[in-house]
Write a protein that holds these residues in place. Structure first.
Motif, PDB file in Angstrom:
ATOM      1  N   VAL A 139       0.837  -1.201   0.000  1.00 18.73           N
ATOM      2  CA  VAL A 139       0.000   0.000   0.000  1.00 18.73           C
ATOM      3  C   VAL A 139       0.872   1.252   0.000  1.00 18.73           C
ATOM      4  O   VAL A 139       0.690   2.150  -0.828  1.00 18.73           O
ATOM      5  CB  VAL A 139      -0.945  -0.022   1.230  1.00 18.73           C
ATOM      6  CG1 VAL A 139      -1.690   1.287   1.348  1.00 18.73           C
ATOM      7  CG2 VAL A 139      -1.924  -1.169   1.104  1.00 18.73           C
ATOM      8  N   ILE A 143       1.273   3.962  -2.896  1.00 15.91           N
ATOM      9  CA  ILE A 143       0.725   5.295  -2.630  1.00 15.91           C
ATOM     10  C   ILE A 143       1.798   6.368  -2.800  1.00 15.91           C
ATOM     11  O   ILE A 143       1.566   7.392  -3.442  1.00 15.91           O
ATOM     12  CB  ILE A 143       0.114   5.362  -1.216  1.00 15.91           C
ATOM     13  CG1 ILE A 143      -1.238   4.658  -1.211  1.00 15.91           C
ATOM     14  CG2 ILE A 143      -0.067   6.812  -0.771  1.00 15.91           C
ATOM     15  CD1 ILE A 143      -1.954   4.706   0.101  1.00 15.91           C
ATOM     16  N   SER A 337     -12.050 -10.056  -9.650  1.00 13.87           N
ATOM     17  CA  SER A 337     -10.805  -9.470  -9.149  1.00 13.87           C
ATOM     18  C   SER A 337      -9.603 -10.152  -9.783  1.00 13.87           C
ATOM     19  O   SER A 337      -8.604  -9.510 -10.116  1.00 13.87           O
ATOM     20  CB  SER A 337     -10.790  -9.533  -7.623  1.00 13.87           C
ATOM     21  OG  SER A 337      -9.725 -10.261  -7.143  1.00 13.87           O
ATOM     22  N   LEU A 394      -2.284   1.762  -7.997  1.00 14.22           N
ATOM     23  CA  LEU A 394      -3.097   2.172  -6.851  1.00 14.22           C
ATOM     24  C   LEU A 394      -4.573   1.887  -7.106  1.00 14.22           C
ATOM     25  O   LEU A 394      -5.270   1.311  -6.251  1.00 14.22           O
ATOM     26  CB  LEU A 394      -2.883   3.663  -6.571  1.00 14.22           C
ATOM     27  CG  LEU A 394      -3.655   4.234  -5.393  1.00 14.22           C
ATOM     28  CD1 LEU A 394      -3.228   3.563  -4.107  1.00 14.22           C
ATOM     29  CD2 LEU A 394      -3.446   5.730  -5.293  1.00 14.22           C
ATOM     30  N   VAL A 395      -5.045   2.258  -8.304  1.00 12.62           N
ATOM     31  CA  VAL A 395      -6.445   1.998  -8.631  1.00 12.62           C
ATOM     32  C   VAL A 395      -6.729   0.503  -8.602  1.00 12.62           C
ATOM     33  O   VAL A 395      -7.726   0.050  -8.038  1.00 12.62           O
ATOM     34  CB  VAL A 395      -6.780   2.586 -10.019  1.00 12.62           C
ATOM     35  CG1 VAL A 395      -8.222   2.305 -10.366  1.00 12.62           C
ATOM     36  CG2 VAL A 395      -6.507   4.061 -10.048  1.00 12.62           C
ATOM     37  N   VAL A 398      -6.850  -0.744  -4.946  1.00 12.51           N
ATOM     38  CA  VAL A 398      -8.082  -0.361  -4.248  1.00 12.51           C
ATOM     39  C   VAL A 398      -9.238  -1.215  -4.753  1.00 12.51           C
ATOM     40  O   VAL A 398     -10.030  -1.761  -3.970  1.00 12.51           O
ATOM     41  CB  VAL A 398      -8.367   1.142  -4.474  1.00 12.51           C
ATOM     42  CG1 VAL A 398      -9.752   1.502  -3.971  1.00 12.51           C
ATOM     43  CG2 VAL A 398      -7.315   1.976  -3.780  1.00 12.51           C
ATOM     44  N   PHE A 399      -9.312  -1.365  -6.073  1.00 11.66           N
ATOM     45  CA  PHE A 399     -10.427  -2.090  -6.660  1.00 11.66           C
ATOM     46  C   PHE A 399     -10.433  -3.560  -6.239  1.00 11.66           C
ATOM     47  O   PHE A 399     -11.447  -4.089  -5.780  1.00 11.66           O
ATOM     48  CB  PHE A 399     -10.326  -1.973  -8.186  1.00 11.66           C
ATOM     49  CG  PHE A 399     -11.529  -2.456  -8.908  1.00 11.66           C
ATOM     50  CD1 PHE A 399     -12.738  -1.793  -8.784  1.00 11.66           C
ATOM     51  CD2 PHE A 399     -11.458  -3.574  -9.720  1.00 11.66           C
ATOM     52  CE1 PHE A 399     -13.855  -2.250  -9.449  1.00 11.66           C
ATOM     53  CE2 PHE A 399     -12.571  -4.031 -10.383  1.00 11.66           C
ATOM     54  CZ  PHE A 399     -13.774  -3.369 -10.251  1.00 11.66           C
ATOM     55  N   LEU A 401      -8.850  -4.981  -3.710  1.00  9.47           N
ATOM     56  CA  LEU A 401      -9.038  -5.132  -2.256  1.00  9.47           C
ATOM     57  C   LEU A 401     -10.508  -4.998  -1.904  1.00  9.47           C
ATOM     58  O   LEU A 401     -11.039  -5.774  -1.105  1.00  9.47           O
ATOM     59  CB  LEU A 401      -8.219  -4.087  -1.503  1.00  9.47           C
ATOM     60  CG  LEU A 401      -6.776  -4.442  -1.177  1.00  9.47           C
ATOM     61  CD1 LEU A 401      -6.155  -3.382  -0.310  1.00  9.47           C
ATOM     62  CD2 LEU A 401      -6.703  -5.792  -0.491  1.00  9.47           C
ATOM     63  N   ALA A 402     -11.187  -4.022  -2.522  1.00  7.95           N
ATOM     64  CA  ALA A 402     -12.606  -3.840  -2.238  1.00  7.95           C
ATOM     65  C   ALA A 402     -13.381  -5.098  -2.629  1.00  7.95           C
ATOM     66  O   ALA A 402     -14.213  -5.603  -1.857  1.00  7.95           O
ATOM     67  CB  ALA A 402     -13.134  -2.627  -2.992  1.00  7.95           C
TER      68      ALA A 402
ATOM     69  N   ASN B 212      -6.271 -11.498   2.350  1.00  9.75           N
ATOM     70  CA  ASN B 212      -6.190 -10.449   1.344  1.00  9.75           C
ATOM     71  C   ASN B 212      -4.932 -10.569   0.507  1.00  9.75           C
ATOM     72  O   ASN B 212      -4.968 -10.394  -0.701  1.00  9.75           O
ATOM     73  CB  ASN B 212      -6.201  -9.075   2.007  1.00  9.75           C
ATOM     74  CG  ASN B 212      -7.575  -8.484   2.005  1.00  9.75           C
ATOM     75  OD1 ASN B 212      -8.360  -8.775   1.111  1.00  9.75           O
ATOM     76  ND2 ASN B 212      -7.875  -7.676   2.988  1.00  9.75           N
TER      77      ASN B 212
END
Lengths: 419, 386
Positions: A139, A143, A337, A394-395, A398-399, A401-402, B212
């Motif tokens: 992360v 970032i 994913s 990064l996108v 996030v995607f 992980l969500a 995860n």
């Protein structure tokens, strides 16, 4: 400068490792011998000799390792740079000191086993923190680089721009033009391509995977199931680079020919072939997750439906599948994913050209293709093109992980329903 | 009337039922058919690369050949023999001085175009050359021999000289690093979580984290490896160390999850028995639980390593697709791995490389399937235990 530093790091590690091992061995030997000789004189010890040996080893290692860690932290944070040779000398001196202290402390009343086991449990705990550090590392590294990228490129242009053309940005950066690099990193075409290929993949994977799961869970005999399940799982084990080659060399030409036969024009880098092959790759993921979920639907529900006169297929369609729906949804999300993050198949079989189109026969590119493209070129590490990989990463992070979190939550609720 | 109606409805329902069952079986058949087609396609494309064309030609070790290898061959042959082979002639003459002035018939490596022609594949030979080769073949002067070079050579720009050896060595190095880092840490984590972890609010965070981590796209591990290992810690780019560290973080969750399952499968009576005899928790783990769960742990490790050996994307990001003709000597020198080699060959325009790519894939799949087979064998062996 950096080159010199890293050769140094390697040698320092080697010297430390090779230097500390004999010290540890000597410590073990001396401590156990001390207990033997004291036992011989009739003393009783709290723990076994081996425990005292390990106790001395712990004493030998921890001061040296702590000092090395401190030096590493100091030089990484830039406070002070400890030269490698000094570090090795200091660490070995500390190890010798620790050895002496450790062996001296070996006494009959010492609860060596308890101390050593305490250290072991702490080590185990430290190991379990590594997965957290890895996640934090991913992360943070993504970032930090992405922030650098968004300092150059406006974040809204990145999210909503429809023109992805980093090559032109390179020209701008060369100083020839006075225009800024903005407007050339619009990621919409990349997301459109990713979405298209993911959609094709799911169109293949979900029906085939779901029906395979139904077949194995509801219809198949145990023998058939025993053969079919590992066979399907071979599909998941095939390396993605192999799938990519297969998609590019075999499937793409087939699609071009098929399209010609019905009077359509298809690119050799069409979105269909990586989509289909990726779908085949995801079949086992969907099928084994759905299979787990379908078999965990209580038998009473099936029997109830059958007792009311339903056919097998009707009980599956009207009772089992609705009951298993949350799990199937979560399998679907995990498949999405996987498809979004898949790299090699699209790198080898999809195009490189960002293309905003709805036609799957045209070449398209995806987020992961651009990441690989940006990082395997000859660009300097802080050029906008290289940094754009981290923006896209990064996108992607996030995607996915969500999606993972949502699917985990869904499946947890489902499990609670029947347990 | 009403009866007839419901009878037809039952028939309709029955048909629908049969159709549904047929769909479900055909889904599996479809996946199976794909698998068969896939393996047929790869093997039929690739098996020919295990053979390599050789020509029996007159080699004259003259003074001129010392300068230029081509001079050892007749003019028309020098176009048909691999350039890689002719380049080696002066080297060999320097090593063995007695060769000078001799002349003899030798089986030599043919050019890739000759190779493709002998295998009946498209090639760029001229008509005269084709007739010459056909004639040589009828005289037993051209043959397809087992391709030892493919297994013994490193990468090369010449398809007939290119082999997988350096990539295989690179893969092995990467695998060693991956194992050394992920196995101890993974097993330690699993032991901690299963046997020692207190029941507090922090533990679920670790668990969610591990799940995860298992689902993060592999390419992001490449970004991590690039940012942390290469740019921050200064591990050499393209090295087996950088690749292995990156892959070990990917393999870690697989090992943790399967080790936990294996430890959980050890009956609690074993644990209680050891504790009742006065063993400490750690002694229980070391002397009872670990030996009993070892087959399960190994199964998970092998599956994780098999996945690591086929992984490409993160390795491309940390630079492991360089052109590496020689096998790497240590963990910090530039190396390439089998999947990266396959990727490099697949993007080469020469047709002969397509064949090599498929052959490389066959080798990679053979390695992976045998690793997975070993894992299944270990799992079955364990299942009979209790």
């Amino acid at each position: 400068m950096k080159q010199g530093l890293l050769v140094d790091t390697g040698t320092v590690f080697l010297y430390l490792f090779c230097g500390l091992l004999p010290f540890a061995a000597i410590a073990y030997f001396l401590a156990t011998r001390k207990t033997f000789s004291l036992k011989f004189k009739g003393q009783t010890f709290h723990s076994t000799s081996g425990s005292y040996g390990w106790y001395a080893v712990v004493w030998t290692l921890w001061p040296a390792l702590a000092a090395s860690l401190l030096a590493a932290v100091l030089s990484l944070t830039g406070v002070a740079h400890v030269p490698g040779s000094a570090l090795v000398a200091a660490a070995l001196a500390l190890a010798a000191g620790g050895l002496a202290v450790g062996v001296m402390k070996v006494k009959p009343g010492l609860r060596a086993r308890n101390i050593v086991e305490g250290v072991i449990v702490k080590l185990l705990f430290a190991a379990s923190l590594i997965s957290i550090f890895t996640t934090i590392g991913i992360v943070l590294s993504v970032i930090f680089e992405a922030i650098q990228f968004f300092e150059i490129v406006n974040i809204w242009d990145f999210i909503f721009g429809t023109n992805w053309n980093p090559d032109e940005a390179v020209v701008h950066a060369a100083g020839a033009a006075s225009e800024s690099a903005e407007g050339l990193f619009g990621s919409v075409p990349l997301f459109a391509g990713t979405f298209m290929i993911t959609a094709i993949a799911m169109l293949v994977a979900v029906p085939v995977g779901l029906f395979s799961a139904i077949c194995m869970a509801e219809y198949a005999s145990p023998t058939f199931r025993k053969i079919a399940k590992p066979t399907l799982e071979i599909l998941a084990g095939i390396p993605t680079v192999v799938y990519g080659f297969f998609a590019a060399i075999t499937v793409s030409p087939m699609i071009v020919q098929a399209a010609e036969a019905i009077g359509l024009q298809a690119d050799y880098t069409n979105a269909l072939s990586p989509g289909i092959v990726m779908g085949i790759m995801i079949i086992p993921l969907v099928s084994s997750l759905s299979d787990d979920i379908i078999t965990s639907v209580p038998n009473a529900m099936r029997e109830g439906a059958l007792a009311l006169g339903a056919y097998r297929s009707e009980s599956i369609k009207n009772v089992v599948l609705p009951a298993a729906l949350p799990g199937i949804v979560s399998a679907f999300l995990l498949g999405v994913s996987r498809a979004v993050g898949e790299t090699m198949i699209v790198v080898m079989a999809a195009g490189l050209r960002p293309n905003l189109t709805m036609n799957p026969l045209e070449g398209m590119t995806t987020v992961t293709v651009r990441i690989v493209d940006a990082l395997t070129g000859d660009q300097a590490f802080d050029s906008p093109e290289t940094l754009s990989a981290f923006g896209l990463g990064l996108v992607l992070l996030v995607f996915t992980l969500a999606l993972n979190i949502v699917s985990l939550l869904v499946i947890r609720r489902f499990r609670q329903q029947y347990e | 009337m009403k009866f007839a109606n419901s009878l037809s409805q039952v028939k309709k329902r029955k048909r629908r039922d049969r159709r549904f069952k047929a769909y479900s079986y055909s889904a599996i058949a479809l996946a199976g058919a794909f698998l068969v087609f896939f393996f047929y396609n790869i093997i039929s494309n690739g098996w020919t690369a295990f053979q390599q064309a050789e020509l029996k030609v007159e080699v004259t070790y003259s003074e001129e050949a010392m300068e230029m290898g081509n001079w050892a061959l007749s003019e028309e042959m020098s176009y048909l023999v691999s350039r890689g082979y002719t380049r080696l002639i002066p080297v060999r003459m320097k090593e063995d001085k007695t060769l000078l002035g001799t002349s003899r018939q030798e089986w030599v490596l043919a050019d890739s175009e000759v190779d493709q022609f002998l295998k009946g594949k498209p090639n760029r030979l001229s008509k005269a050359e084709k007739t010459l080769i056909t004639e040589m073949k009828s005289h037993g002067q051209a043959r397809l021999a087992f391709n030892t070079g493919f297994f013994g050579n490193g990468d090369s720009k010449l398809p007939e000289m290119a082999g997988i050896w350096s990539a295989a060595v690179g893969s092995m190095y990467v695998l060693i690093i991956t194992f050394l880092f992920s196995f101890p840490i993974g097993v330690m984590t699993a032991i901690y979580l299963e046997e020692f972890a207190p029941n507090n609010k922090f533990m679920p965070i670790i668990e969610v984290n591990i799940n995860n981590l298992a689902a993060i796209p592999s390419i992001l591990f490449g970004l991590l490896g690039l940012a942390i290992f290469i740019n921050f810690f200064g591990v050499p780019r393209s090295s087996a160390l950088a690749g292995g560290l990156t892959l070990s973080l990917m393999t870690l969750p697989i090992i943790i999850i399967s080790t936990r399952a294996a430890i959980r499968a050890v009956p609690s009576s074993v644990r209680e028995g050891a504790l009742a005899l006065g063993a400490t928790p750690w002694q229980t783990v070391l002397t009872n639980i670990l030996p009993l769960s070892l087959p399960g742990i190994l199964t998970g490790t092998i599956i994780g390593l098999a996945q690591a050996i086929g992984e490409t994307a993160p390795l491309l990001i940390v630079g492991m697709m360089a052109y590496i003709p020689d096998a790497p000597g240590d963990f910090t020198s530039a190396a390439t791995v089998l999947p990266a080699q396959i990727y490099t060959w697949s993007s080469d325009s020469l047709r002969a490389f397509t064949e090599r790519t498929s052959a490389g894939i066959i080798v990679l799949l053979a390695v992976m399937l045998s690793m997975n087979g070993l894992a299944i064998y270990l799992r079955n062996k364990r299942e009979t235990k209790w």
